[in-house]
Design a protein around this motif. Structure first.
Motif, PDB file in Angstrom:
ATOM      1  N   LEU A   5       0.808  -1.214   0.000  1.00  0.00           N
ATOM      2  CA  LEU A   5       0.000   0.000   0.000  1.00  0.00           C
ATOM      3  C   LEU A   5       0.846   1.271   0.000  1.00  0.00           C
ATOM      4  CD1 LEU A   5      -2.927  -0.962   2.419  1.00  0.00           C
ATOM      5  CD2 LEU A   5      -2.807  -1.146  -0.070  1.00  0.00           C
ATOM      6  N   TYR A   6       2.164   1.139  -0.158  1.00  0.00           N
ATOM      7  CA  TYR A   6       3.005   2.342  -0.212  1.00  0.00           C
ATOM      8  C   TYR A   6       2.723   3.103  -1.509  1.00  0.00           C
ATOM      9  CZ  TYR A   6       6.956   5.471  -0.765  1.00  0.00           C
ATOM     10  OH  TYR A   6       7.722   6.584  -0.960  1.00  0.00           O
ATOM     11  N   ARG A   7       2.606   4.407  -1.404  1.00  0.00           N
ATOM     12  CA  ARG A   7       2.447   5.247  -2.587  1.00  0.00           C
ATOM     13  C   ARG A   7       2.919   6.649  -2.246  1.00  0.00           C
ATOM     14  NH1 ARG A   7      -4.202   6.010  -2.767  1.00  0.00           N
ATOM     15  NH2 ARG A   7      -4.411   6.768  -0.618  1.00  0.00           N
ATOM     16  N   THR A   8       3.236   7.393  -3.285  1.00  0.00           N
ATOM     17  CA  THR A   8       3.640   8.779  -3.128  1.00  0.00           C
ATOM     18  C   THR A   8       3.271   9.512  -4.407  1.00  0.00           C
ATOM     19  OG1 THR A   8       5.469  10.240  -2.475  1.00  0.00           O
ATOM     20  CG2 THR A   8       5.982   8.481  -4.034  1.00  0.00           C
ATOM     21  N   GLY A   9       3.355  10.835  -4.411  1.00  0.00           N
ATOM     22  CA  GLY A   9       2.997  11.599  -5.599  1.00  0.00           C
ATOM     23  C   GLY A   9       1.588  12.154  -5.514  1.00  0.00           C
ATOM     24  N   THR A  10       0.962  12.393  -6.670  1.00  0.00           N
ATOM     25  CA  THR A  10      -0.373  12.982  -6.745  1.00  0.00           C
ATOM     26  C   THR A  10      -1.379  11.909  -7.144  1.00  0.00           C
ATOM     27  OG1 THR A  10       0.569  15.123  -7.348  1.00  0.00           O
ATOM     28  CG2 THR A  10      -1.776  14.806  -7.779  1.00  0.00           C
ATOM     29  N   TYR A  23      -1.285  17.220 -11.354  1.00  0.00           N
ATOM     30  CA  TYR A  23      -2.266  18.283 -11.174  1.00  0.00           C
ATOM     31  C   TYR A  23      -1.604  19.438 -10.450  1.00  0.00           C
ATOM     32  CZ  TYR A  23      -6.359  20.862  -9.542  1.00  0.00           C
ATOM     33  OH  TYR A  23      -7.279  21.859  -9.287  1.00  0.00           O
ATOM     34  N   ALA A  24      -1.888  20.651 -10.896  1.00  0.00           N
ATOM     35  CA  ALA A  24      -1.435  21.864 -10.214  1.00  0.00           C
ATOM     36  C   ALA A  24      -2.649  22.530  -9.589  1.00  0.00           C
ATOM     37  CB  ALA A  24      -0.747  22.814 -11.191  1.00  0.00           C
ATOM     38  N   ALA A  25      -2.562  22.855  -8.314  1.00  0.00           N
ATOM     39  CA  ALA A  25      -3.699  23.419  -7.581  1.00  0.00           C
ATOM     40  C   ALA A  25      -4.265  24.622  -8.321  1.00  0.00           C
ATOM     41  CB  ALA A  25      -3.272  23.808  -6.174  1.00  0.00           C
ATOM     42  N   GLY A  26      -5.583  24.638  -8.473  1.00  0.00           N
ATOM     43  CA  GLY A  26      -6.268  25.733  -9.143  1.00  0.00           C
ATOM     44  C   GLY A  26      -6.592  25.457 -10.588  1.00  0.00           C
ATOM     45  N   VAL A  30      -7.361  17.571 -14.404  1.00  0.00           N
ATOM     46  CA  VAL A  30      -6.392  16.628 -13.857  1.00  0.00           C
ATOM     47  C   VAL A  30      -5.816  15.848 -15.029  1.00  0.00           C
ATOM     48  CG1 VAL A  30      -6.112  14.598 -12.393  1.00  0.00           C
ATOM     49  CG2 VAL A  30      -7.630  16.445 -11.688  1.00  0.00           C
ATOM     50  N   HIS A  31      -4.523  15.610 -15.022  1.00  0.00           N
ATOM     51  CA  HIS A  31      -3.879  14.974 -16.170  1.00  0.00           C
ATOM     52  C   HIS A  31      -3.561  13.513 -15.855  1.00  0.00           C
ATOM     53  CE1 HIS A  31      -3.509  18.798 -18.319  1.00  0.00           C
ATOM     54  NE2 HIS A  31      -3.296  19.317 -17.114  1.00  0.00           N
ATOM     55  N   PHE A  32      -4.329  12.625 -16.486  1.00  0.00           N
ATOM     56  CA  PHE A  32      -4.104  11.192 -16.393  1.00  0.00           C
ATOM     57  C   PHE A  32      -3.088  10.783 -17.456  1.00  0.00           C
ATOM     58  CE2 PHE A  32      -7.945  11.718 -14.089  1.00  0.00           C
ATOM     59  CZ  PHE A  32      -8.116  10.599 -13.279  1.00  0.00           C
ATOM     60  N   PRO A  33      -2.480   9.594 -17.318  1.00  0.00           N
ATOM     61  CA  PRO A  33      -1.540   9.134 -18.352  1.00  0.00           C
ATOM     62  C   PRO A  33      -2.219   9.056 -19.714  1.00  0.00           C
ATOM     63  CG  PRO A  33      -1.348   7.781 -16.379  1.00  0.00           C
ATOM     64  CD  PRO A  33      -2.551   8.663 -16.179  1.00  0.00           C
ATOM     65  N   GLN A  34      -1.484   9.400 -20.758  1.00  0.00           N
ATOM     66  CA  GLN A  34      -2.004   9.318 -22.113  1.00  0.00           C
ATOM     67  C   GLN A  34      -2.194   7.864 -22.527  1.00  0.00           C
ATOM     68  OE1 GLN A  34      -2.985  11.711 -24.143  1.00  0.00           O
ATOM     69  NE2 GLN A  34      -2.284  13.528 -23.030  1.00  0.00           N
ATOM     70  N   LEU A 129      -5.655  18.980  -2.612  1.00  0.00           N
ATOM     71  CA  LEU A 129      -5.365  19.933  -3.682  1.00  0.00           C
ATOM     72  C   LEU A 129      -6.613  20.615  -4.221  1.00  0.00           C
ATOM     73  CD1 LEU A 129      -2.623  17.961  -5.657  1.00  0.00           C
ATOM     74  CD2 LEU A 129      -2.346  19.597  -3.786  1.00  0.00           C
ATOM     75  N   LEU A 130      -7.792  20.169  -3.793  1.00  0.00           N
ATOM     76  CA  LEU A 130      -9.041  20.810  -4.222  1.00  0.00           C
ATOM     77  C   LEU A 130      -9.628  21.713  -3.137  1.00  0.00           C
ATOM     78  CD1 LEU A 130     -10.883  17.891  -6.075  1.00  0.00           C
ATOM     79  CD2 LEU A 130      -9.305  19.599  -7.000  1.00  0.00           C
TER      80      LEU A 130
END
Length: 259
Positions: A5-10, A23-26, A30-34, A129-130
């Motif tokens: 269950l380890y995870r990091t990032g957005t 994702y950048a706040a504001g 949200v950008h998912f992988p292409q 972030l929201l």
């Protein structure tokens, strides 16, 4: 193997499923992988690829993992398949870090690779972030002279559209955590007890300088906790702390850390 269950990032949560994103706040997307032949769209939502409107997401947050190591707070920078983790001394105690085998990599950063079985109090800090977007859509800024009514009407914590969250929760990916919501107020670390529709927020002081807290309007309650009612626009760094209730079970299992 590493802790599964380890995870990091957005992370973005859609329909109760978490996905790594950028994702950048504001921003409105949200950008998912292409999507490509080698990388299909995340199952089962085929539309989750590339830029996705933020309104489709239940939550978007950045994750940092913290734990205690030899009674000091560390940030878990990475976890490896052999059951070890790279940790950063998060208390900025250079003397303690050096004595305990940490290696200085930058001016104030000391790292060490440790056995994950030596970690305790494993928890995710989930930075919401929201939050500022959600706040601006629901609340007016405070008006001088209008009193705040309190973030805990009738002694009960108030919740507005899912915020704040607290208690033992089962979240996405089978995670079970003891959750508390926190933020900073005037530089104080506080627990958010409740939010009311007029923007009043009940907060509990988490520090130990009670003389300073008293000077800034916190007062002790019947339970001994120092509390205050503030406005939601006075909060900064709103986040949830998820103390992982499954980590100890995993850590104590010899089979889960097979080399």
């Amino acid at each position: 193997m590493t802790y599964p269950l380890y995870r990091t990032g957005t992370i973005a949560v859609v329909d109760g499923v978490s996905y790594p994103v950028s994702y950048a706040a504001g921003e409105n997307y949200v950008h998912f992988p292409q999507v490509s032949d080698a990388r299909p769209a995340p199952f089962p939502r085929q539309e989750l690829a590339g830029a996705v409107p933020v309104e489709m997401c239940e939550r978007v947050f950045s994750v940092q993992v913290y734990a205690s190591y030899r009674d000091h707070r560390v940030m878990v920078d990475a976890a490896f398949d052999n059951g070890t983790a790279r940790v950063l001394d998060a208390e900025w105690d250079n003397e303690w870090a050096t004595i305990n085998g940490f290696v200085q990599e930058n001016s104030y950063e000391y790292y060490k690779t440790v056995d994950m079985r030596d970690l305790r109090d494993y928890a995710e800090r989930q930075n919401d972030l929201l939050f500022t977007r959600w706040r601006a859509a629901r609340f007016a800024r405070p008006v001088e002279g209008i009193p705040l009514h309190g973030g805990w009407p009738n002694g009960q914590a108030a919740v507005v559209a899912g915020r704040p969250r607290s208690g033992v929760l089962e979240t996405e990916g089978g995670r079970v955590a003891e959750v508390s919501t926190r933020a900073e107020y005037l530089g104080y670390s506080c627990e958010v007890a409740g939010i009311t529709m007029d923007g009043s927020v009940g907060v509990h002081y988490l520090g130990s300088d009670f003389e300073r807290a008293d000077a800034d309007g916190f007062r002790p309650g019947p339970d001994g906790r120092w509390s205050k009612t503030v406005h939601i626009f006075d909060l900064a760094r709103y986040h949830e702390l998820h103390r992982d209730l499954l980590f100890d079970q995993w850590r104590e299992s010899r089979d889960s850390l097979a080399r």
